[in-house]
Design a protein around this motif. Structure first.
Motif, PDB file in Angstrom:
ATOM      1  N   CYS A 206      -3.594  10.150   7.559  1.00 32.94           N
ATOM      2  CA  CYS A 206      -3.714   9.566   6.214  1.00 32.94           C
ATOM      3  C   CYS A 206      -4.748   8.447   6.249  1.00 32.94           C
ATOM      4  O   CYS A 206      -4.805   7.660   7.212  1.00 32.94           O
ATOM      5  N   ILE A 207      -5.575   8.395   5.220  1.00 35.26           N
ATOM      6  CA  ILE A 207      -6.567   7.333   5.055  1.00 35.26           C
ATOM      7  C   ILE A 207      -6.277   6.628   3.740  1.00 35.26           C
ATOM      8  O   ILE A 207      -6.226   7.266   2.690  1.00 35.26           O
ATOM      9  N   ILE A 208      -6.065   5.318   3.799  1.00 31.05           N
ATOM     10  CA  ILE A 208      -5.724   4.539   2.606  1.00 31.05           C
ATOM     11  C   ILE A 208      -6.934   3.717   2.180  1.00 31.05           C
ATOM     12  O   ILE A 208      -7.403   2.845   2.920  1.00 31.05           O
ATOM     13  N   THR A 209      -7.444   3.996   0.985  1.00 31.34           N
ATOM     14  CA  THR A 209      -8.612   3.283   0.445  1.00 31.34           C
ATOM     15  C   THR A 209      -8.356   3.024  -1.036  1.00 31.34           C
ATOM     16  O   THR A 209      -9.013   3.615  -1.890  1.00 31.34           O
ATOM     17  N   VAL A 210      -7.413   2.136  -1.323  1.00 31.27           N
ATOM     18  CA  VAL A 210      -6.990   1.930  -2.719  1.00 31.27           C
ATOM     19  C   VAL A 210      -7.530   0.636  -3.315  1.00 31.27           C
ATOM     20  O   VAL A 210      -7.057   0.177  -4.359  1.00 31.27           O
ATOM     21  N   ALA A 214      -4.618  -2.376  -2.393  1.00 31.83           N
ATOM     22  CA  ALA A 214      -4.290  -2.244  -0.967  1.00 31.83           C
ATOM     23  C   ALA A 214      -3.187  -3.199  -0.550  1.00 31.83           C
ATOM     24  O   ALA A 214      -2.252  -2.822   0.173  1.00 31.83           O
ATOM     25  N   THR A 215      -3.275  -4.450  -0.978  1.00 30.14           N
ATOM     26  CA  THR A 215      -2.280  -5.442  -0.567  1.00 30.14           C
ATOM     27  C   THR A 215      -0.887  -5.027  -1.023  1.00 30.14           C
ATOM     28  O   THR A 215       0.082  -5.076  -0.252  1.00 30.14           O
ATOM     29  N   LYS A 216      -0.756  -4.594  -2.272  1.00 34.25           N
ATOM     30  CA  LYS A 216       0.548  -4.207  -2.804  1.00 34.25           C
ATOM     31  C   LYS A 216       1.094  -2.968  -2.099  1.00 34.25           C
ATOM     32  O   LYS A 216       2.276  -2.912  -1.743  1.00 34.25           O
ATOM     33  N   LEU A 217       0.247  -1.966  -1.886  1.00 37.52           N
ATOM     34  CA  LEU A 217       0.723  -0.737  -1.278  1.00 37.52           C
ATOM     35  C   LEU A 217       1.137  -0.959   0.173  1.00 37.52           C
ATOM     36  O   LEU A 217       2.200  -0.498   0.608  1.00 37.52           O
ATOM     37  N   LEU A 218       0.330  -1.668   0.935  1.00 39.65           N
ATOM     38  CA  LEU A 218       0.666  -1.878   2.341  1.00 39.65           C
ATOM     39  C   LEU A 218       1.894  -2.762   2.498  1.00 39.65           C
ATOM     40  O   LEU A 218       2.701  -2.562   3.415  1.00 39.65           O
ATOM     41  N   LYS A 219       2.054  -3.734   1.615  1.00 41.89           N
ATOM     42  CA  LYS A 219       3.252  -4.570   1.647  1.00 41.89           C
ATOM     43  C   LYS A 219       4.487  -3.723   1.379  1.00 41.89           C
ATOM     44  O   LYS A 219       5.527  -3.878   2.048  1.00 41.89           O
ATOM     45  N   SER A 220       4.390  -2.815   0.428  1.00 45.18           N
ATOM     46  CA  SER A 220       5.513  -1.948   0.089  1.00 45.18           C
ATOM     47  C   SER A 220       5.825  -0.961   1.209  1.00 45.18           C
ATOM     48  O   SER A 220       6.990  -0.699   1.510  1.00 45.18           O
ATOM     49  N   VAL A 221       4.780  -0.440   1.869  1.00 46.77           N
ATOM     50  CA  VAL A 221       4.963   0.616   2.856  1.00 46.77           C
ATOM     51  C   VAL A 221       5.430   0.068   4.197  1.00 46.77           C
ATOM     52  O   VAL A 221       6.356   0.607   4.824  1.00 46.77           O
ATOM     53  N   THR A 222       4.804  -1.001   4.656  1.00 46.73           N
ATOM     54  CA  THR A 222       5.074  -1.478   6.020  1.00 46.73           C
ATOM     55  C   THR A 222       5.464  -2.948   6.103  1.00 46.73           C
ATOM     56  O   THR A 222       5.803  -3.433   7.178  1.00 46.73           O
ATOM     57  N   GLY A 223       5.375  -3.665   5.001  1.00 47.91           N
ATOM     58  CA  GLY A 223       5.602  -5.101   5.054  1.00 47.91           C
ATOM     59  C   GLY A 223       4.388  -5.872   5.526  1.00 47.91           C
ATOM     60  O   GLY A 223       4.437  -7.093   5.693  1.00 47.91           O
ATOM     61  N   THR A 224       3.261  -5.176   5.725  1.00 49.15           N
ATOM     62  CA  THR A 224       2.031  -5.823   6.186  1.00 49.15           C
ATOM     63  C   THR A 224       1.456  -6.711   5.084  1.00 49.15           C
ATOM     64  O   THR A 224       1.310  -6.286   3.942  1.00 49.15           O
ATOM     65  N   ASP A 225       1.156  -7.951   5.436  1.00 47.04           N
ATOM     66  CA  ASP A 225       0.501  -8.858   4.494  1.00 47.04           C
ATOM     67  C   ASP A 225      -0.997  -8.807   4.737  1.00 47.04           C
ATOM     68  O   ASP A 225      -1.536  -9.529   5.577  1.00 47.04           O
TER      69      ASP A 225
END
Length: 414
Positions: A206-210, A214-225
Motif C-alpha cells: 500500500c502507498i499512502i499519498t493523501v 495524511a496526518t489525520k489518516l495516519l493518526k487514525s490508522v497507527t497512532g502516528t503523529d
C-alpha cells in the motif's frame, strides 16, 4: 509479471490520486504490478494541492538534496509526455533574485550552479528589463535553468498520469474515502484497505499519498503523529500593463522566477490567461483541510496585498496592481517543520515494509511528482529504490524518524 488481480485484490493499492499518487500508480503499473488507485473526492478535484493551471519547475534550491530529484523528474516528465503523445510542461528560463547577503539566496545560487546576472549589462536577456532590482539585491540565472526551468499544467499533468496508469491496467476509482488500513492476519497477511462506504480491498503493498489528509489518516490508522501542517495559500493573477503583454509570455522567453527575502514570492510567464501574469506569495496561515475559509488572504492586509507591494517595488513598469489581482485561486500546501518531504515506510510490527508514505511536500513537490511516484513504487514493490540511488537522491534525508526527539527535523540555519 504479476498475477491478474481479482475484483478486490491487487499487488499495490495507492491511496490518494493527486500528482504523487497518480505518478506512483503509473510507476507501479509500469513495473507490471496490478494496481488500484483510490481517490476520496472526484478525480481532478480542487480541494487539495494538485489542481490548477500551473506549477513551476526549477533547478535552483537552497538544499542540495533536491537538484538530483529535479533532474530525475525531468527525465520522467519527458518519458511520460512521449508516451501520452502530448505536452504538459513548457520549458522556460528560471531567474532568482534576493538580498545579496541572504543565506538562503546564496545557498540556492550555489546549489543550482547559477551565474550572477546584471540586468543592465549588454548580455542580459530582454526579459531582465521587466525587473527593477532593489538596492543591495542580486539576481542570478542557473545555467541548468534553460533545461530544467518551466511551467507544468497541473491538472492536465495529473490527468495524464492517471490515463497512462489506466492504459497499463491500473484500476482508478474516485469517491472512495479510505478510513482504515490494516494487515489481515493469516491468509498471507495482506493489507486491507477499507472505505467509508464499507468496501474492502486487499493488497500486497500500500502507498499512502493523501496530501493534507495524511496526518489525520495516519493518526487514525497507527497512532502516528506525522508533523504535517496544512496551510492555505493564494494563487494570484495580475493584469499586465498595456503594450507589455507579449514581453511577459513564454513565447517571448520570459522566465519563471523566485524572490528571496523577508517573504518568498514567485511567478510564471503570462500563459494561462492572456494579458494576466501569475505572481504569488509562498506559504500562508494554517488551515484544516476539512474546514477551510476559502477567502483568506484576499482582504486588506492579506497575502494579495503583500504580493502587490512586491510587484510595485520590483516590476512596476510591467504589472498593474491597481485594484488588486484580477483572479485569486485558493490552494493548500502541506508543510513539514523543515519543509522537506516524507518518503518512508510506515514501520512497526503490523506493517513492516509493506506500507509506504509520501507526504509533506511543502509547496515545492509538484515538479518532482514523477520522481517521487517512481521512488515510492519501488520502495513498496522492492523494499528500496534503485532509481533514487542511481540518481543520487539520498532517501535517509526524508525519513519520518528525523522528527523523533527533534521536532524541527532537518531544519537548520543556512
Amino acid at each position: 509479471m504479476a498475477a491478474p488481480p481479482t475484483e478486490r485484490s491487487f499487488d499495490v493499492i495507492v491511496v490518494g490520486a493527486g500528482i504523487m499518487g497518480s505518478c506512483a500508480a503509473h510507476a507501479a503499473a509500469a513495473w507490471g504490478a496490478s494496481v488500484l488507485l483510490l481517490e476520496r473526492f472526484d478525480l481532478l478535484h480542487q480541494r487539495g494541492s494538485s489542481h490548477g493551471e500551473s506549477r513551476t519547475t526549477r533547478p535552483i534550491y537552497t538544499r542540495p538534496q533536491y537538484p538530483p530529484m529535479v533532474r530525475l523528474a525531468h527525465r520522467l516528465w519527458d518519458d511520460a509526455q512521449r508516451d501520452a503523445g502530448y505536452a504538459v510542461l513548457t520549458p522556460t528560463p528560471h531567474f532568482n533574485l534576493g538580498p545579496r547577503d541572504d543565506p538562503a539566496f546564496l545557498a540556492a545560487v550555489a546549489n543550482g550552479s547559477a551565474i550572477e546576472l546584471a540586468p543592465s549589462s549588454a548580455d542580459a536577456p530582454a526579459w531582465a528589463e521587466a525587473f527593477r532590482v532593489p538596492q543591495g539585491w542580486a539576481v542570478a540565472r542557473s545555467e541548468l535553468g534553460l533545461g530544467l526551468g518551466g511551467v507544468i499544467k497541473a491538472t492536465k499533468a495529473v490527468a495524464m498520469f492517471q490515463a497512462l496508469a489506466a492504459k497499463m491496467g491500473a484500476v482508478v476509482r474516485d469517491r472512495a474515502e479510505v478510513v482504515d488500513v490494516a494487515r489481515k492476519q493469516g491468509e498471507g497477511g495482506t493489507i486491507v484497505v477499507k472505505t467509508s462506504s464499507g468496501e474492502e480491498f486487499h493488497g500486497g503493498k500500500c502507498i499512502i499519498t493523501v496530501g493534507a489528509w495524511a496526518t489525520k489518516l495516519l493518526k487514525s490508522v497507527t497512532g502516528t503523529d506525522l508533523p504535517v501542517q496544512s496551510v492555505h495559500t493564494l494563487v494570484c493573477y495580475w493584469k499586465v500593463k498595456p503594450g507589455r503583454e507579449h514581453e511577459l509570455t513564454a513565447e517571448a522567453g520570459f522566465p519563471t522566477f523566485g524572490s528571496y527575502g523577508d517573504h518568498g514570492f514567485y511567478g510564471t510567464p503570462s500563459m494561462e490567461y492572456p494579458g494576466l501574469i501569475k505572481i504569488s506569495k509562498s506559504g500562508g496561515p494554517p488551515c484544516d483541510p476539512d474546514g477551510r475559509d476559502w477567502a483568506i488572504g484576499t482582504g486588506a492586509g492579506g497575502m494579495a496585498e503583500l504580493v502587490a507591494r512586491w510587484i510595485d517595488e520590483v516590476m512596476p513598469g510591467h504589472v498593474d496592481t491597481t485594484g488588486g489581482p484580477v483572479l485569486c485561486q485558493p490552494c493548500m500546501c502541506c508543510m513539514t517543520p523543515d519543509q522537506d518531504f516524507v518518503l518512508d515506510f510506515l514501520n512497526g510490527k503490523e506493517f513492516g515494509r509493506d506500507v509506504v508514505v509520501g507526504a509533506g511536500f511543502s509547496g515545492h513537490g509538484f515538479k518532482m511528482g514523477p520522481a517521487v511516484g517512481k521512488i515510492l513504487a519501488e520502495m513498496a514493490l522492492d523494499g528500496e529504490s534503485g532509481t533514487a540511488a542511481e540518481a543520487g537522491v539520498e532517501l535517509s534525508h526524508f525519513r519520518i524518524g528525523r522528527f523523533e526527539g527533534n521536532p524541527k527535523g532537518n531544519a537548520k540555519s543556512f
